[in-house]
Design a protein around this motif. Structure first.
Motif, PDB file in Angstrom:
ATOM      1  N   ALA A  13       0.819  -1.211   0.000  1.00 15.80           N
ATOM      2  CA  ALA A  13       0.000   0.000   0.000  1.00 15.80           C
ATOM      3  C   ALA A  13       0.854   1.263   0.000  1.00 15.80           C
ATOM      4  N   VAL A  14       1.898   1.289   0.843  1.00 12.30           N
ATOM      5  CA  VAL A  14       2.736   2.482   0.903  1.00 12.30           C
ATOM      6  C   VAL A  14       3.551   2.650  -0.378  1.00 12.30           C
ATOM      7  N   ASP A  35       1.313   9.333  14.457  1.00  6.02           N
ATOM      8  CA  ASP A  35       1.561   9.573  13.028  1.00  6.02           C
ATOM      9  C   ASP A  35       2.332   8.425  12.380  1.00  6.02           C
ATOM     10  N   CYS A  36       2.470   7.312  13.108  1.00  2.38           N
ATOM     11  CA  CYS A  36       3.163   6.094  12.640  1.00  2.38           C
ATOM     12  C   CYS A  36       4.667   6.258  12.523  1.00  2.38           C
ATOM     13  N   LYS A  58      -1.117   3.724   3.181  1.00  2.00           N
ATOM     14  CA  LYS A  58      -1.528   4.917   2.423  1.00  2.00           C
ATOM     15  C   LYS A  58      -1.308   6.188   3.232  1.00  2.00           C
ATOM     16  N   PHE A  59      -1.590   6.109   4.522  1.00  2.00           N
ATOM     17  CA  PHE A  59      -1.437   7.265   5.411  1.00  2.00           C
ATOM     18  C   PHE A  59       0.019   7.710   5.487  1.00  2.00           C
ATOM     19  N   PHE A 112      -3.064   9.442  12.724  1.00  2.00           N
ATOM     20  CA  PHE A 112      -3.735   8.361  11.994  1.00  2.00           C
ATOM     21  C   PHE A 112      -5.046   7.993  12.675  1.00  2.00           C
ATOM     22  N   HIS A 113      -6.095   7.878  11.868  1.00  2.00           N
ATOM     23  CA  HIS A 113      -7.397   7.441  12.362  1.00  2.00           C
ATOM     24  C   HIS A 113      -7.831   6.235  11.540  1.00  2.00           C
ATOM     25  N   TYR A 114      -8.053   5.132  12.219  1.00  2.00           N
ATOM     26  CA  TYR A 114      -8.445   3.895  11.540  1.00  2.00           C
ATOM     27  C   TYR A 114      -9.941   3.891  11.265  1.00  2.00           C
TER      28      TYR A 114
END
Length: 433
Positions: free
Chosen positions: A18-19, A284-285, A319-320, A337-339
């Motif tokens: 995804a990233v 923010d991962c 993606k985030f 980040f919000h799941y």
């Protein structure tokens, strides 16, 4: 023009793919690093392990994926990170420089220190492991069928763990026992093939609603699975297991689906390790203590809000993080980040599955099972894989149970068979001397 920053992505699972795709869209220079030349669709590995799908149906070339996204790919094993010089250290001595680093290495089996579990159980988190399980299961059946009195032999498989993987594996083994064995091994008595599911909690599929948990238990029992709740193992041996209450059960194969953890190798990478061996990250991962290193997917632990180790969180995090790297390059602050929970599913067997949406909607039975199949096929990488998976699953279930055949491979010995063989060899050598 100023050259775009170089992003190294370590690991090509759901999060890594995804990233990579999102970074490529934004014009970054990307290098994907993985020890395998392929991506594995882990949710369908249990189908490979029970002969429903070919391994090639659930794997996809990382070189092709990288080329499609104008990224570089390097098949190698990462052994360390030089944070001072911003370099990834590979086992062949090569150092890959980066401006930003994204760690998405996934997880591995956690045996919780139970004696014998690492040596005498099998897992299904990689393509090779799933194939080994498949060949061991059918190898065990071939061994019994090949004896002079096949009707006298038994075959017992214990599945440890009542989460989605354990439930799906136990259900698929029950189908194999009741439908494939009578067709493929007519000399064997299906009643002598036993599937045991062990779970230390008081219910299966703990994240699900109680109604769905009861449905799952009922369906497995109806399919002949010996479900043992509030049961834990204390020891694993080649030919038997010992439970914490002191009882013993003779087994041919133990499949471990009880827990996961980050790889021990992460301890050498200079990143903070938290609960479950996972890398600690902020909201923010970003890996705690680093400005240009991110961790995503199953290996990442957002300490303020731990997320389930599922495909959807991994994809969304991938993606985030690509967007956050874009913000950093533009001189902007990162976001939180919000799941977005899209729901959870698990399949039990032919025409039996459970579906739970965050709004409270629940579904069981045939429609949930069909939805599970459609969703998983849709998330496979590559049109050929989708078609092959659809064809193989259709071939398995369209004429069920009249033609419930299975894809087989080589014949592997079970730990129990290996022990018997070693004992006989030792006895023969003793007699000769």
């Amino acid at each position: 023009m100023t050259e775009m920053p170089h992003v190294v992505v370590v690991g090509a699972g759901f999060a890594g793919v995804a990233v990579t795709r999102e970074l490529a869209k934004r014009g970054f220079r990307v290098t994907v690093v993985d020890r395998h030349p392929y991506n594995t669709f882990q949710p369908l590995l249990y189908q490979v392990a029970t002969g429903g799908l070919n391994a090639g149906d659930v794997t996809y070339s990382l070189r092709f994926l990288s080329a499609k996204n104008k990224a570089n790919f390097r098949r190698t094993k990462v052994v360390g990170i030089d944070h001072d010089h911003n370099e990834v250290i590979c086992d062949d001595g090569v150092r890959i420089p980066y401006d930003y680093l994204v760690l998405g290495t996934g997880i591995t089996t956690n045996h919780f220190g139970i004696p014998g579990a690492a040596e005498y159980t099998m897992s299904m988190y990689t393509r090779a492991e799933a194939l080994k399980v498949r060949d061991t299961i059918f190898g065990g059946l071939e061994n019994i069928a090949g004896t002079s009195h096949p009707g006298t032999g038994g075959f017992t498989v214990v599945v440890v763990g009542g989460g989605p993987t354990g439930v799906e594996m136990a259900g698929s083994l029950a189908e194999l026992k009741d439908s494939a064995i009578p067709t493929t091994y007519p000399e064997l008595d299906p009643k002598k093939v036993h599937v045991v599911l062990v779970e230390m909690a008081n219910a299966l599929l703990l994240p699900f609603d109680e109604k769905l948990q009861r449905y799952t238990l009922s369906e497995l029992v109806k399919r002949g699975v010996d479900v043992r709740l509030r049961t834990a193992l204390s020891e694993v041996h080649p030919d038997h297991v010992v439970f914490k209450d002191g009882n013993r059960l003779d087994v041919d194969l133990v499949i471990w689906a009880a827990g996961v953890s980050g790889s021990k190798e992460l301890n050498d990478w200079g990143v903070p390790i938290g609960r479950g061996g996972r890398i600690e990250v902020g909201t923010d991962c970003r890996v705690k203590g680093f400005d240009n290193v991110f961790a995503i997917g199953d290996v990442a632990l957002i300490t303020e809000n731990p997320l389930p180790q599922l495909a959807q969180p991994a994809i969304q995090e991938g993606k985030f993080v690509a967007r956050q790297i874009g913000r950093l390059v533009n001189g902007e602050d990162t976001e939180e980040f919000h799941y977005f929970d899209k729901g959870t599913m698990a399949t039990i067997g032919n025409r039996a599955a459970v579906l739970q949406l965050p709004n409270g909607f629940k579904m069981t039975g045939t429609f949930a099972w069909l939805g599970w199949i459609v969703l998983h096929i849709a998330y496979l990488l590559g049109g050929r894989n989708r078609v092959q998976t659809l064809v193989n699953l259709a071939a398995r279930y369209a004429t069920w149970p009249r033609r419930a055949g299975a894809i087989v491979g080589d014949v592997n010995e079970t730990p129990q068979q290996a022990k018997v063989k070693a004992s006989k060899k030792k006895e023969q050598l003793s007699q000769r001397s």
